[in-house]
Motif scaffolding. Structure first.
Motif, PDB file in Angstrom:
ATOM      1  N   ARG A 149      11.096   2.946  -2.405  1.00  0.00           N
ATOM      2  CA  ARG A 149      10.464   2.446  -3.501  1.00  0.00           C
ATOM      3  C   ARG A 149       9.134   2.095  -3.121  1.00  0.00           C
ATOM      4  N   GLY A 150       8.368   2.194  -3.982  1.00  0.00           N
ATOM      5  CA  GLY A 150       6.803   2.162  -4.011  1.00  0.00           C
ATOM      6  C   GLY A 150       6.227   3.494  -3.473  1.00  0.00           C
ATOM      7  N   PHE A 151       7.176   4.557  -2.993  1.00  0.00           N
ATOM      8  CA  PHE A 151       6.599   5.945  -2.449  1.00  0.00           C
ATOM      9  C   PHE A 151       6.579   6.859  -3.653  1.00  0.00           C
ATOM     10  N   LEU A 152       7.209   7.771  -3.475  1.00  0.00           N
ATOM     11  CA  LEU A 152       7.449   8.839  -4.475  1.00  0.00           C
ATOM     12  C   LEU A 152       8.533   8.765  -5.288  1.00  0.00           C
ATOM     13  N   GLU A 153       8.375   8.933  -6.498  1.00  0.00           N
ATOM     14  CA  GLU A 153       9.744   8.825  -7.590  1.00  0.00           C
ATOM     15  C   GLU A 153      10.579   9.944  -7.378  1.00  0.00           C
ATOM     16  N   VAL A 183      12.961   1.739   6.841  1.00  0.00           N
ATOM     17  CA  VAL A 183      13.778   0.748   7.219  1.00  0.00           C
ATOM     18  C   VAL A 183      15.230   1.461   7.555  1.00  0.00           C
ATOM     19  N   PRO A 242      -2.743  -0.104  -5.583  1.00  0.00           N
ATOM     20  CA  PRO A 242      -2.405  -0.362  -4.230  1.00  0.00           C
ATOM     21  C   PRO A 242      -2.008   1.114  -3.434  1.00  0.00           C
ATOM     22  N   GLY A 243      -2.855   1.302  -2.484  1.00  0.00           N
ATOM     23  CA  GLY A 243      -2.341   2.502  -1.650  1.00  0.00           C
ATOM     24  C   GLY A 243      -2.702   3.936  -2.406  1.00  0.00           C
ATOM     25  N   GLU A 247       0.801  -1.502   0.048  1.00  0.00           N
ATOM     26  CA  GLU A 247      -0.001  -0.092   0.009  1.00  0.00           C
ATOM     27  C   GLU A 247       0.829   1.213   0.148  1.00  0.00           C
ATOM     28  N   GLU A 248       1.918   1.224   0.708  1.00  0.00           N
ATOM     29  CA  GLU A 248       2.794   2.469   1.131  1.00  0.00           C
ATOM     30  C   GLU A 248       4.052   2.352   0.594  1.00  0.00           C
ATOM     31  N   SER A 300       5.950   3.629  -9.355  1.00  0.00           N
ATOM     32  CA  SER A 300       5.417   3.416  -7.949  1.00  0.00           C
ATOM     33  C   SER A 300       4.587   2.292  -7.817  1.00  0.00           C
ATOM     34  N   ASN A 306      16.723   5.955   0.257  1.00  0.00           N
ATOM     35  CA  ASN A 306      16.113   5.272  -0.837  1.00  0.00           C
ATOM     36  C   ASN A 306      14.513   4.920  -0.582  1.00  0.00           C
ATOM     37  N   ASP A 366       2.039  12.572  -8.296  1.00  0.00           N
ATOM     38  CA  ASP A 366       3.391  12.262  -7.761  1.00  0.00           C
ATOM     39  C   ASP A 366       3.607  10.926  -7.817  1.00  0.00           C
ATOM     40  N   GLY A 416      -2.172   9.893  -0.422  1.00  0.00           N
ATOM     41  CA  GLY A 416      -2.160  11.037   0.711  1.00  0.00           C
ATOM     42  C   GLY A 416      -2.239  12.509   0.433  1.00  0.00           C
ATOM     43  N   THR A 417      -1.252  13.538   0.459  1.00  0.00           N
ATOM     44  CA  THR A 417      -1.342  14.687  -0.020  1.00  0.00           C
ATOM     45  C   THR A 417      -0.783  15.153  -1.483  1.00  0.00           C
ATOM     46  N   LEU A 420       6.289  -5.488  -3.976  1.00  0.00           N
ATOM     47  CA  LEU A 420       6.698  -5.430  -2.525  1.00  0.00           C
ATOM     48  C   LEU A 420       5.464  -6.225  -1.908  1.00  0.00           C
ATOM     49  N   MET A 432       6.711   1.787   5.012  1.00  0.00           N
ATOM     50  CA  MET A 432       7.648   1.212   6.078  1.00  0.00           C
ATOM     51  C   MET A 432       8.923   1.994   6.228  1.00  0.00           C
ATOM     52  N   PHE A 476       8.230   1.536   0.730  1.00  0.00           N
ATOM     53  CA  PHE A 476       9.281   1.843   2.039  1.00  0.00           C
ATOM     54  C   PHE A 476      10.195   2.970   1.631  1.00  0.00           C
ATOM     55  N   THR A 529       4.209  15.369   6.283  1.00  0.00           N
ATOM     56  CA  THR A 529       4.459  16.037   4.891  1.00  0.00           C
ATOM     57  C   THR A 529       3.251  15.521   4.090  1.00  0.00           C
ATOM     58  N   TYR A 530       3.029  14.246   4.091  1.00  0.00           N
ATOM     59  CA  TYR A 530       2.546  13.389   2.853  1.00  0.00           C
ATOM     60  C   TYR A 530       1.306  12.668   3.451  1.00  0.00           C
ATOM     61  N   ARG A 531       1.213  12.722   4.719  1.00  0.00           N
ATOM     62  CA  ARG A 531      -0.062  11.866   5.410  1.00  0.00           C
ATOM     63  C   ARG A 531       0.146  10.221   4.850  1.00  0.00           C
ATOM     64  N   LYS A 532       1.425   9.950   4.768  1.00  0.00           N
ATOM     65  CA  LYS A 532       1.570   8.557   4.478  1.00  0.00           C
ATOM     66  C   LYS A 532       2.293   7.871   5.496  1.00  0.00           C
ATOM     67  N   ASP A 590       6.305  -1.076  -8.431  1.00  0.00           N
ATOM     68  CA  ASP A 590       7.030  -1.434  -7.090  1.00  0.00           C
ATOM     69  C   ASP A 590       6.125  -1.989  -6.033  1.00  0.00           C
ATOM     70  N   ARG A 591       5.100  -1.273  -5.802  1.00  0.00           N
ATOM     71  CA  ARG A 591       4.093  -1.616  -4.540  1.00  0.00           C
ATOM     72  C   ARG A 591       3.746  -3.147  -5.020  1.00  0.00           C
TER      73      ARG A 591
END
Lengths: 562, 562
Positions: free
Chosen positions: A499-503, A556, B54-55, A473-474, B464, A497, B459, B454-455, B471, A554, A476, A548-551, B467-468
């Motif tokens: 991944r699966g977050f913002l690019e 690490v 997802p997400g 969902e989110e 992304s 780093n 983006d 999120g916000t 993951l 994970m 890392f 900042t992102y309300r996310k 990748d999600r």
């Protein structure tokens, strides 16, 4: 699920019944019966995972319960050849290879194919039975009855013991004019119940217990299938379950009538239909079948492709046709695709994705939603009422269903006169003891999901799945830094780093400096535990990303001391 | 989706129509009309994400197309107040705050609530309209018609230009005896089509185009609702959509008749019903409503809870009741829950999870699957045929639907006599030009999904999401090592961490040594590029995991040079 609660020591001549799967889910059906130290198992199937079990291939019933009792098992009865009843057999046989397997000819043939894949075939102990047979396995006398279902050769089983008689229906319905003329043996049920012992407990299939009325007979979908054949001007592709021999027989008969050759597509379709034909369950007129590679030699309106993929499985033949990725079968404007299958809840998006893909190519798609081209394999409420009224059991334990199905089935039992306190709505792991004509819940054992993932069995746990859900969902964010504890300095990093977050990696520029500052402060203050430094990093970036992102990706953090 | 293809320069007095959402999905409805340099937008809704996004919180229509043309927009028409028609309005207004908004009273009230949350309310330019109104916005003359839908105050809009007349139905059905007596204005459609100009293009709601016959009237579900009220011995909870004012009105009426007080539960239910009541769309007899905190003051059989959560949303009031986690409303044996709502494809698992949870608590659950307690808000095939026959458009452009719905709608248009080449099955981003009574596809623009997460808006990209998905299915394995390039030695690590993979850390013992060996060899050979060392680590562990476990987790190798 309620807490575990050790059942009492089993008294002699009391029958213990433990569902280890299938009560709470449609799938992983398995029940253990125990009396006087010996165990009988009925069915051993798999459950297919849902969205919230990501990456899992299969879910097994609670096999672990049997680990200390493997040598006491006198037999495994397989009521029919569907995956949710036989799919976990290899995983049980890995624990003890020579458990005697009881089942009908077609069921054992499907099990045999499975055991070959798992290299367990050579040690398998097959005991083929047919309706009407009575066999003795330790303290259990088993009598088999024909039942009608969406696969041929399905059986119900009566389990006769010194503690009483149980009738387990397996999966069944009561089509009164089935294609193969093999009806559910209601007369046999009546004889069993009229016997002086009668039936102490009925375990009946709950899948359609919340569906009013009667399941439509198979032959009633023939007009709609006929219409599809009559109207298809060009290529025709029919998708259905790879084990639904009767449905395939209907398609074959229509193909012959409409002058079309038949080609099977999909590994399981080819394998199962070859087996079914060899064993005489599928009648194929000579010259009807052709090879996939020869398809181009026939005009488009003289071929029907029978394919897997009716549930929208992304790698199936049908999904590849919809994406124009199938190496041989191309479909397009003027072609027809028929989904002669159910739509299993949870598969809707996948199936509609395939239907939309085909529609965009100009294909006419006929399916359950717009024509009467499927009927279920399970008894509806009306049929269950007949069953209760004929069997007249002293107790009822609904099986095969989610809570809503089991409760609906229990209500039907009560409507026919079984007292509420003799109607047991149980869940996997519940222990039910039968003695003196009364069935009672007496405890609970562990019947948790066992996940098969890649080559592993049971190594993927709920913790791994929780991590996968968060990652899926989110994504890392990892933060890596190397510190020199003697000089109290950062020698490399922090490197961030994600991944699966913002690019965009530049979003981390400012927070990298904040982390650097926080680490330097902590090192100066003499913090020399890398674990505490990692916690610090986690706090700094975790707070920033949430604000900042309300996310909540994970986090690490890795701080290495060099 | 077909490749982009720049449309020709728009000739004077030609009307250009560009769907930027809603053609290919049920959701994110939005269409842009352009003539003589000015733009009109109809609807601006969101699409809710599926499993393979997802997400993601929301998906917006292709707003980016408008970025260079914001000042040319003369108005945004909102046909009704559902999220898939108004949900993206704040995201468009963030780009230009004073776009004139046209809509009915209730629609604008719902938009207003939304803009308040986004702090865009103060600059909003509202133009309230009512059926029968004609307004002029730049080169567009707009005439509004009442249509009947599952929310009050819905409108169709005729867009009259020098290039021709377009009728856009919005979402609609043709209940002939609706609860509020406000029927779809077929007489108005007839007048428009009988006008000397006639209707050049009909854009009609395709959602139920593949459903044969006629959508059941709202009043026909009343007997089933009445039965639920009559038979509920204790607590009664009714879940439905928070915008379905008529459904709530039916529940309110029944509550009054059966002597039950009403309490709303769920933020959107409270907000929308308060608005609807204030504006006169919901009639609530005095003394009927009570506060949630006062619920314990009333006997169980004298209250009905009207709740959100009919789609199984995990955080909704109903899901929390099913998990025994709701702070105030507890349900149990003898209570009744009524889901007076549709089951949107893709939500089945979530909804059945709630139903099973409630069933396990002993609650009687009544839903669409076992009683006639819901009817759709969209016109079925039969109603669409009436519409085509009354409007007699020269061209048809089906809107609001997945490919299968659009194609079904196009076939209905053709059945009423519209030639196939005047029936356009388009997808988001297609450019359709209308001139001289003929509509033609002339190009394609970008109308890609814009993800709100999120916000962030836009983006999160497909990368992304890919990748999600990896993951979420397979987890990741990170390998971290610090090396000293001068001394050609490993100074820390390799440390292996896995999340969402297997739990047991000892499985990495042997491969850790292999990686250490491979790194040492490479360092000795003089490799001094950390990136190349990372690639080496990835290869070693990637091969091992694929061979040993037949899995492909994301591999994250980090080699730091200190």
């Amino acid at each position: 699920m309620s807490a575990l609660q050790t059942p009492p020591r089993l008294a002699p001549d009391t029958l213990r019944i433990i569902p280890l799967g299938g009560l709470g889910d449609i799938g992983r059906n398995m029940t253990v019966f125990e009396i006087n130290g010996k165990l009988l198992v009925v069915d051993c199937g798999v459950l297919f995972p849902e969205d919230d079990q990501p990456g899992v291939d299969l879910i097994l019933p609670g096999l672990d319960y049997l680990d200390d009792r493997l040598d006491d098992i006198v037999g495994l009865v397989l009521t029919h050849g569907h995956e949710d009843h036989i799919g976990a057999v290899p995983y049980l046989l890995r624990r003890r290879q020579d458990i005697p397997l009881y089942g009908s000819k077609l069921t054992l043939a499907f099990v045999d194919g499975k055991l070959r894949e798992h290299r367990l075939r050579d040690t398998a102990m097959y005991h083929q039975v047919v309706e009407g047979d009575t066999v003795v396995a330790g303290p259990f006398e088993l009598e088999f009855f024909a039942v009608n279902h969406s696969i041929p050769d399905a059986l119900a089983v009566a389990i006769k013991t010194s503690a009483g008689v149980v009738l387990h229906t397996g999966d069944f319905k009561m089509d009164q004019l089935p294609l193969d003329k093999r009806i559910t043996d209601l007369r046999g049920f009546a004889r069993l119940s009229s016997d002086e012992r009668g039936v102490d407990l009925l375990m009946a299939d709950s899948t359609n217990a919340d569906v009013a009325g009667f399941t439509l007979p198979e032959k009633d979908i023939e007009p709609a299938l006929e219409r599809v054949f009559g109207q298809a001007p060009q290529k025709l592709v029919v998708a259905c379950f790879a084990s639904h021999v009767h449905r395939v027989q209907q398609i074959l008969n229509l193909a012959v009538r409409h002058g079309r050759k038949v080609v099977y597509v999909g590994r399981s379709m080819v394998r199962n239909m070859t087996t079914a034909q060899e064993l005489g369950y599928l009648k194929v007129p000579g010259g009807t079948l052709i090879e996939l590679n020869d398809i181009e030699q026939y005009p488009e309106d003289q071929v029907v492709v029978i394919s897997t993929g009716s549930q929208g499985e992304p790698l199936s033949a049908l999904a590849r046709m919809a994406n124009r990725e199938h190496p041989i079968v191309q479909v397009g404007s003027g072609d027809t695709v028929l989904l002669a299958s159910s739509l299993i809840p949870g598969n809707e998006n996948a199936v509609y994705r395939v239907i939309n893909g085909l529609t965009r190519l100009g294909v006419t798609v006929v399916h359950k939603g717009n024509a009467l081209v499927h009927t279920s394999g399970h008894a509806s409420a009306g049929e269950l009422l007949y069953t209760y009224n004929v069997v007249k059991p002293r107790n009822a334990l609904p099986v095969h269903g989610e809570a809503r199905h089991l409760v609906a089935n229990a209500k039907l039992a009560q409507a026919t006169g079984i007292p509420a306190d003799h109607t047991i709505v149980a869940e996997d792991g519940d222990v039910i003891d039968l003695a003196d004509g009364i069935a009672r819940r007496t405890g609970r054992v562990d019947a948790s999901y066992i996940f098969v993932d890649g080559t592993t069995v049971g190594d993927v746990t709920e913790t791994s799945l929780t991590d996968r859900r968060i990652l899926g969902e989110e994504g890392f964010i990892s933060v890596i830094a190397a510190v020199d504890l003697r000089s109290q300095t950062i020698v490399a990093g922090p490197d961030i780093n994600a991944r699966g977050f913002l690019e965009d990696p530049t979003i981390f520029d400012s927070i990298t400096e904040d982390i650097r500052g926080a680490l330097n402060d902590a090192l100066e203050e003499g913090v020399d535990d890398p674990h505490r430094l990692q916690q610090l990093v986690r706090r700094v970036i975790g707070r920033w990303v949430s604000r900042t992102y309300r996310k909540r990706p994970m986090i690490v953090p890795v701080v290495i001391a060099v």
